[in-house]
Design an enzyme around this catalytic site. Structure first.
Site, short mmCIF file in Angstrom:
data_model
loop_
_atom_site.label_atom_id
_atom_site.label_comp_id
_atom_site.label_asym_id
_atom_site.label_seq_id
_atom_site.Cartn_x
_atom_site.Cartn_y
_atom_site.Cartn_z
CB SER A 193 24.32 91.75 -6.60
OG SER A 193 25.55 91.07 -6.59
CE LYS A 247 22.22 84.94 -25.53
NZ LYS A 247 23.39 84.24 -25.15
CG HIS A 279 17.61 82.49 -17.10
ND1 HIS A 279 17.80 82.53 -18.47
CD2 HIS A 279 18.57 83.30 -16.58
CE1 HIS A 279 18.82 83.32 -18.76
NE2 HIS A 279 19.31 83.79 -17.63
CG ASP A 328 26.25 81.57 -24.84
OD1 ASP A 328 25.65 82.15 -23.92
OD2 ASP A 328 27.16 82.10 -25.50
CB SER A 331 23.96 88.71 -32.78
OG SER A 331 25.22 89.32 -32.72
NE ARG A 383 27.15 84.02 -19.56
CZ ARG A 383 26.83 83.72 -20.80
NH1 ARG A 383 26.30 82.54 -21.09
NH2 ARG A 383 27.03 84.58 -21.78
N1 LIG Z 1 21.53 89.27 -25.01
C1 LIG Z 1 22.84 89.21 -25.14
O1 LIG Z 1 23.47 89.78 -26.03
C2 LIG Z 1 23.60 88.45 -24.11
C3 LIG Z 1 24.98 88.61 -24.03
C4 LIG Z 1 25.65 87.95 -23.03
C5 LIG Z 1 24.96 87.12 -22.17
N2 LIG Z 1 23.62 86.96 -22.30
C6 LIG Z 1 22.87 86.09 -21.38
O2 LIG Z 1 22.81 86.75 -20.12
C7 LIG Z 1 23.01 85.83 -19.05
C8 LIG Z 1 24.19 86.30 -18.22
O3 LIG Z 1 25.34 86.34 -19.04
P1 LIG Z 1 26.63 87.25 -18.63
O4 LIG Z 1 27.56 87.14 -19.79
O5 LIG Z 1 26.21 88.57 -18.18
O6 LIG Z 1 27.20 86.40 -17.43
P2 LIG Z 1 28.14 86.90 -16.26
O7 LIG Z 1 28.96 88.07 -16.65
O8 LIG Z 1 28.80 85.68 -15.74
O9 LIG Z 1 27.11 87.46 -15.17
C9 LIG Z 1 26.12 86.66 -14.62
C10 LIG Z 1 25.75 87.27 -13.28
O10 LIG Z 1 24.64 86.55 -12.77
C11 LIG Z 1 24.67 86.60 -11.34
N3 LIG Z 1 24.44 85.26 -10.79
C12 LIG Z 1 23.39 84.88 -10.04
N4 LIG Z 1 23.45 83.61 -9.69
C13 LIG Z 1 24.58 83.14 -10.23
C14 LIG Z 1 25.21 81.89 -10.17
N5 LIG Z 1 24.67 80.85 -9.52
N6 LIG Z 1 26.38 81.77 -10.83
C15 LIG Z 1 26.94 82.80 -11.47
N7 LIG Z 1 26.37 84.04 -11.54
C16 LIG Z 1 25.21 84.19 -10.92
C17 LIG Z 1 26.03 87.16 -10.96
O11 LIG Z 1 25.80 88.49 -10.59
P3 LIG Z 1 25.89 88.85 -9.06
O12 LIG Z 1 27.28 88.46 -8.64
O13 LIG Z 1 25.63 90.30 -9.04
O14 LIG Z 1 24.84 88.06 -8.34
C18 LIG Z 1 26.83 87.16 -12.22
O15 LIG Z 1 27.72 88.23 -12.30
C19 LIG Z 1 23.17 84.45 -19.70
O16 LIG Z 1 21.94 83.78 -19.69
C20 LIG Z 1 23.58 84.79 -21.13
O17 LIG Z 1 23.18 83.81 -22.08
C21 LIG Z 1 22.94 87.62 -23.25
#
Ligand SMILES: NC(=O)c1ccc[n+]([C@@H]2O[C@H](COP(=O)([O-])OP(=O)(O)OC[C@H]3O[C@@H](n4cnc5c(N)ncnc54)[C@H](OP(=O)(O)O)[C@@H]3O)[C@@H](O)[C@H]2O)c1
Length: 358
Positions: free
Chosen positions: A63, A127, A109, A208, A284, A195
């Site tokens: 993290s 993704k 990514h 997204d 989905s 994001r």
């Molecule tokens: N497969 C699915 O169903 C699904 C669902 C939602 C999202 N996603 C994908 O998963 C990814 C993350 O989505 P999320 O909804 O989990 O986002 P999120 O809650 O905003 O979490 C992203 C995490 O990435 C880390 N991070 C590292 N560098 C970062 C930066 N420069 N800016 C912001 N965060 C950064 C942070 O964790 P740390 O603070 O611990 O570093 C942050 O908490 C996206 O690519 C999204 O498209 C997929």
């Protein structure tokens, strides 16, 4: 009918949804030691399901924040945590990690997955796989050079409902598919700090959401051969809504709409010469589908699992255990074609990201 999307490695045929789906938690080989990058929302959801795989060992989490890394490690039982600046580089250097799940926003990514591949790790990338096709090609090249497994986390391709729907198409009972319509959207809270709306994170409905409708389009018709796109772009240059008219080999067509500004139907309709198949909500993670042929209707219903991501985690595990470099059901060719499509859609709609080179 030709099957455009291969069946997942551990999933038997499911032509009418009658078979029980295989247990995604049951071990299929030697245990893999996992690393997770990020402690965000999807990292929590997927890690909780990863922990239930019999052949998964939670080795390390990283993290940007050391406190969050430690808390996440404690919550799920990781052996190591790496926090602060250089956190993910430290995870990459951990020799005890075999495979890494990258769950940062898409803008990170390329850098994070690239570091993992250069360190010899197999990688599952959330993704959208990257921001640009160039970034995606770079990652695919790294994995191929090093003989590592690499997959985009399009988890929907591994769900029993989806596999069963693809088996219905393969049976030919709908006749040749002429068109597919699929949409995915929701009313996203407008917060430029998140994001979803930040250009630097690859914000926008296209990156997204488009993988979800495209999952059905590609499964039914294969990769598109052309696109005409229209959309709405906000004042920050982020797409709120994109409408894609896609062409496919053999004169077939598809229509995809993704949106952050509507409470969309979140369904797919696959229409052939003899009838059509329509998914239940949501696109989905549908609870089933209906096949309609003239006056005859047949529905296949599926129990909604509490661990939908476990099926893709099983695919990665089985792929690595079998020495594969990619998943037949979610091959890199599909990821790269989708990323090239997104580049073209963004060109037509007028979305540019800091990651765009030219
Ligand atoms: N497969 C699915 O169903 C699904 C669902 C939602 C999202 N996603 C994908 O998963 C990814 C993350 O989505 P999320 O909804 O989990 O986002 P999120 O809650 O905003 O979490 C992203 C995490 O990435 C880390 N991070 C590292 N560098 C970062 C930066 N420069 N800016 C912001 N965060 C950064 C942070 O964790 P740390 O603070 O611990 O570093 C942050 O908490 C996206 O690519 C999204 O498209 C997929």
């Amino acid at each position: 009918m030709e099957r455009h999307v291969a069946r997942p490695l551990t999933m038997p045929p499911q032509p009418h949804g009658g078979r029980p789906a295989p247990d995604p938690f049951a071990a299929t080989g030697p245990a893999l030691r996992w690393g997770v990058v990020s402690t965000g929302k999807i990292a929590h959801t997927v890690t909780a399901q990863l922990a239930r795989l019999e052949d998964a060992r939670l080795q390390a989490v990283s993290s940007r924040d050391a406190t969050k890394a430690t808390a996440f490690a404690t919550q799920y039982g990781f052996r190591a945590s790496y926090g602060g600046a250089g956190g993910y580089e430290a995870l990459a250097a951990d020799p005890e990690v075999d495979v890494v799940y990258v769950a940062t926003p898409h803008g990170q990514h390329h850098a994070v997955a690239g570091a993992m591949l250069r360190a010899g790790k197999h990688v599952l990338v959330e993704k959208a796989f990257a921001i640009t096709a160039a970034e995606a090609e770079d990652l695919a090249g790294l994995a191929r050079e090093r003989g590592l497994f690499l997959m985009e986390a399009v988890w929907t391709r591994f769900l029993p409902t989806y596999v069963a729907a693809m088996d219905v198409l393969e049976s030919g009972e709908l006749g040749p598919v002429r068109y597919v319509q699929a949409d995915m959207g929701f009313m996203a809270e407008r917060d430029p700090r998140t994001r979803l709306w930040a250009p630097v994170d690859g914000g926008g409905a296209l990156l997204d959401l488009a993988v979800y409708p495209l999952c059905w389009v590609i499964g039914a018709l294969g990769l598109p051969t052309g696109v005409r796109a229209a959309g709405n772009v906000n004042k920050d240059g982020v797409d709120e809504l994109c409408a894609l008219a896609l062409t496919h080999a053999g004169g077939a067509h598809s229509q995809v709409v993704v949106s952050f500004v509507s409470d969309s139907t979140r369904r797919a309709r696959i229409v052939g010469t003899e009838g059509y198949l329509e998914t239940g909500p949501s696109l989905s993670r549908p609870d089933g589908f209906t096949v309609v042929k003239g006056a005859a209707r047949r529905s296949a219903e599926f129990e909604l699992t509490d661990a939908p991501y476990a099926f893709q985690l099983r695919e990665v595990t089985r792929g690595v255990q079998a020495g594969l470099h990619e998943s037949p059901a979610m091959p890199l060719a599909h990821t790269l074609a989708s990323m090239r499509l997104f580049d073209e859609v963004r060109r037509q709609v007028g979305v540019r990201y800091p990651n765009d080179v030219a």
